[in-house]
Design an enzyme around this catalytic site. Structure first.
Site, PDB file in Angstrom:
ATOM      1  CB  SER A   1     -55.078-155.940  12.294  1.00 34.50           C
ATOM      2  OG  SER A   1     -56.028-155.393  13.167  1.00 34.50           O
TER       3      SER A   1
ATOM      4  NE  ARG B   1     -50.599-157.145  14.127  1.00 34.22           N
ATOM      5  CZ  ARG B   1     -51.517-156.344  14.677  1.00 34.22           C
ATOM      6  NH1 ARG B   1     -52.152-155.449  13.922  1.00 34.22           N
ATOM      7  NH2 ARG B   1     -51.791-156.399  15.971  1.00 34.22           N
TER       8      ARG B   1
ATOM      9  N   GLY C   1     -54.713-146.028  16.749  1.00 28.37           N
ATOM     10  CA  GLY C   1     -54.146-146.592  17.971  1.00 28.37           C
ATOM     11  C   GLY C   1     -53.198-147.733  17.655  1.00 28.37           C
TER      12      GLY C   1
ATOM     13  NE  ARG D   1     -57.442-144.934  21.225  1.00 30.59           N
ATOM     14  CZ  ARG D   1     -57.601-145.831  20.265  1.00 30.59           C
ATOM     15  NH1 ARG D   1     -57.564-145.450  19.004  1.00 30.59           N
ATOM     16  NH2 ARG D   1     -57.797-147.099  20.561  1.00 30.59           N
TER      17      ARG D   1
ATOM     18  CB  SER E   1     -54.435-154.599  24.560  1.00 32.55           C
ATOM     19  OG  SER E   1     -53.937-153.814  23.498  1.00 32.55           O
TER      20      SER E   1
ATOM     21  CD  GLN F   1     -54.452-150.931  19.312  1.00 30.19           C
ATOM     22  OE1 GLN F   1     -54.317-150.148  20.256  1.00 30.19           O
ATOM     23  NE2 GLN F   1     -55.265-150.691  18.306  1.00 30.19           N
TER      24      GLN F   1
ATOM     25  CG  ASP G   1     -61.961-153.358  16.407  1.00 29.36           C
ATOM     26  OD1 ASP G   1     -61.880-152.699  17.465  1.00 29.36           O
ATOM     27  OD2 ASP G   1     -60.978-153.620  15.694  1.00 29.36           O
TER      28      ASP G   1
END
Ligand code: S3P
Length: 458
Positions: free
Chosen positions: A23, A27, A96, A124, A171, A173, A341
């Site tokens: 992650s 970023r 994703g 997705r 979420s 995301q 996860d």
């Protein structure tokens, strides 16, 4: 097809680490590209997911050089408004995170773009980002599929307006997509999350001096407001060092718990929005203790904190179970978004622990890299476990003396975390298995097999 033959593990102390956090790597690549600085990223995850993100920003006109072996990435940022129209479709592969975060950025550009990915990505759900981005003024179309909008996403770049948006789904995301779009919007953007999710975007933006305010809500969530900055820049550090990925470490933590090997993992990201698996395990009866001496004798999990990296808490984790019996329990539902996860590997823990493991309110698992409720249930059944599928989770009956039959064949459905969970089950039970696809492991943990090899007796 991989025929995996495990070897006996080394019971004495092994010290290792895992690659950079996925992650934070995504970023860092994205945000460094939007500065006007030359940024060096160290220990960046060089998995296919992150390489695709690098490739996308190169196509958007950012000069990026990297060394796959070392995880060193040099980025010459083009500034907040310096991205160029891509000549072709942008391919996120399996990621994703990449498609949702990058959509937020592309929505506010002055050019059009198309984001696509592999077969899994093309199924997705994207309404979750299209809806808020459209409220901000964005123009995005996707494919109609089962009452959803799916990639490829065609984005017509346009001026955006700040909004206040309450997330209907917990979420990170989606939250990050809206906050990143907020960087390009007119006026402030507020995202309200009623359940806490990982907060790396907020930490990174804060570290870049962006005016971002987080207010805790009465529930355990928070509201996050971002004011669009004129520019993005790192003040003090031009080198970003990525902490190691807790989600990758989780596979080794569970292996060490089941097999009672003595394992120390270095410099792991201990952000509480990521390391909640430790709280879940503690709730199931595994002793977890903070220490200043990681070598002390302790029957359980020791944590030794070190200096934070990139605003993220980090430290060493030592797993050294001697007498503690592994027990199952019910995962607290408020922790589900924080361990989403880790559920595939938690299921392997559950297989070898006493009692029933119950996972509920985890319907998000249905729309991950695979339908993870279905793939977990199929995997555990193949491994000889007793598991019942529910609409939003499963319950599974564990057994500390569980045995796995030789050469069972697991189909991970191209899902990296299912493939790694199956390998851990094989190593933990010292039983050879077959895996229909193991290449998918490259998505998040390219040297996974090498690290397992390090744990074997020489
Ligand atoms: C991620 C957030 C999570 C997680 C994914 C990475 C991120 O997804 O499953 O692997 O980097 O923001 P959701 O926030 O959609 O649950």
């Amino acid at each position: 097809m991989l025929k995996y033959q495990p070897k006996p593990l080394n019971p004495t102390t092994t010290i290792t680490t895992v690659p950079g956090d996925k992650s934070i790597s995504h970023r860092s690549i994205i945000l460094a590209s939007l500065t006007k600085q030359d940024i060096k990223i160290e220990k960046c995850l060089m998995s296919t997911d992150c390489l695709n993100t690098i490739n996308i920003f190169q196509q958007l006109g950012v000069s990026i050089n990297y060394q796959k072996q070392t995880g060193c990435v040099d980025i010459n940022g083009v500034g907040l408004h310096g991205l160029k129209a891509p000549k072709t479709q942008l391919n996120v592969g399996n990621s994703g995170t990449a498609i949702r975060l990058i959509s937020g950025i592309l929505a506010g550009q002055s050019f059009n773009s198309t984001l696509t990915g592999d077969a899994s990505i093309q199924t997705r759900p994207m309404k979750r980002i299209i809806l808020p981005l459209t409220q901000m003024g964005a123009k995005i179309t996707g494919n109609d599929l089962h009452n959803e909008k799916c990639p490829p996403l065609h984005i017509t770049g346009t001026a955006l307006q700040g909004i206040t948006y309450e997330l209907p789904i917990a979420s990170a995301q989606v939250k990050s997509c809206i906050l990143l779009a907020g960087l390009f919007a007119n006026g402030k953007t507020t995202v309200i999350e009623t359940k806490a999710t990982r907060d790396h975007t907020e930490i990174m933006l804060k570290g870049m001096g962006v005016d971002i305010k987080q207010i805790p809500l009465k529930s355990q969530g928070r509201s996050i407001t971002v004011i669009p900055p004129k520019t993005l820049s790192y003040r003090n550090h031009q080198t970003l060092t990525i902490p190691a990925d807790f989600s990758s470490a989780a596979f080794l933590i569970v292996l060490a718990l089941i097999t009672k090997i003595d394992l120390t993992l270095h410099n792991i990201n201990l952000n509480p929005t990521r390391s909640s698996l430790l709280n879940v395990l503690e709730g199931f009866g595994i002793p977890v203790k903070e220490t200043s001496d990681i070598t002390e004798f302790f029957d359980g999990i020791l944590i030794k904190r070190s200096a934070s990296t990139l605003g993220e808490p980090a430290g060493d984790i030592r797993i050294n179970i001697t007498n503690t019996l592994l027990k199952n329990g019910t995962v607290p539902t408020e922790l589900i978004p924080l361990i989403i996860d880790e559920i595939p590997i938690l299921a392997i823990y559950g297989l070898f622990a006493l009692g029933t493991l119950t996972v509920a309110e985890a319907e998000e698992l249905r729309v991950k890299e695979s339908d993870r409720i279905a793939t977990i249930v199929a995997m555990i059944s193949k491994l000889g476990g007793t598991i019942t599928e529910t609409s939003a989770g499963f319950y599974l009956q564990g057994n500390p003396d569980h045995t796995v039959s030789d050469h069972v064949c697991i189909d991970p459905k191209f899902d990296h975390r299912i493939a790694m969970a199956a390998i851990i089950a094989s190593v933990a039970s010292q039983t050879p298995i077959q895996l229909l696809d193991s290449e998918c492991i490259e998505t998040s943990f390219p040297n996974f097999m090498d690290i397992i090899q390090q744990l074997y007796r020489t």
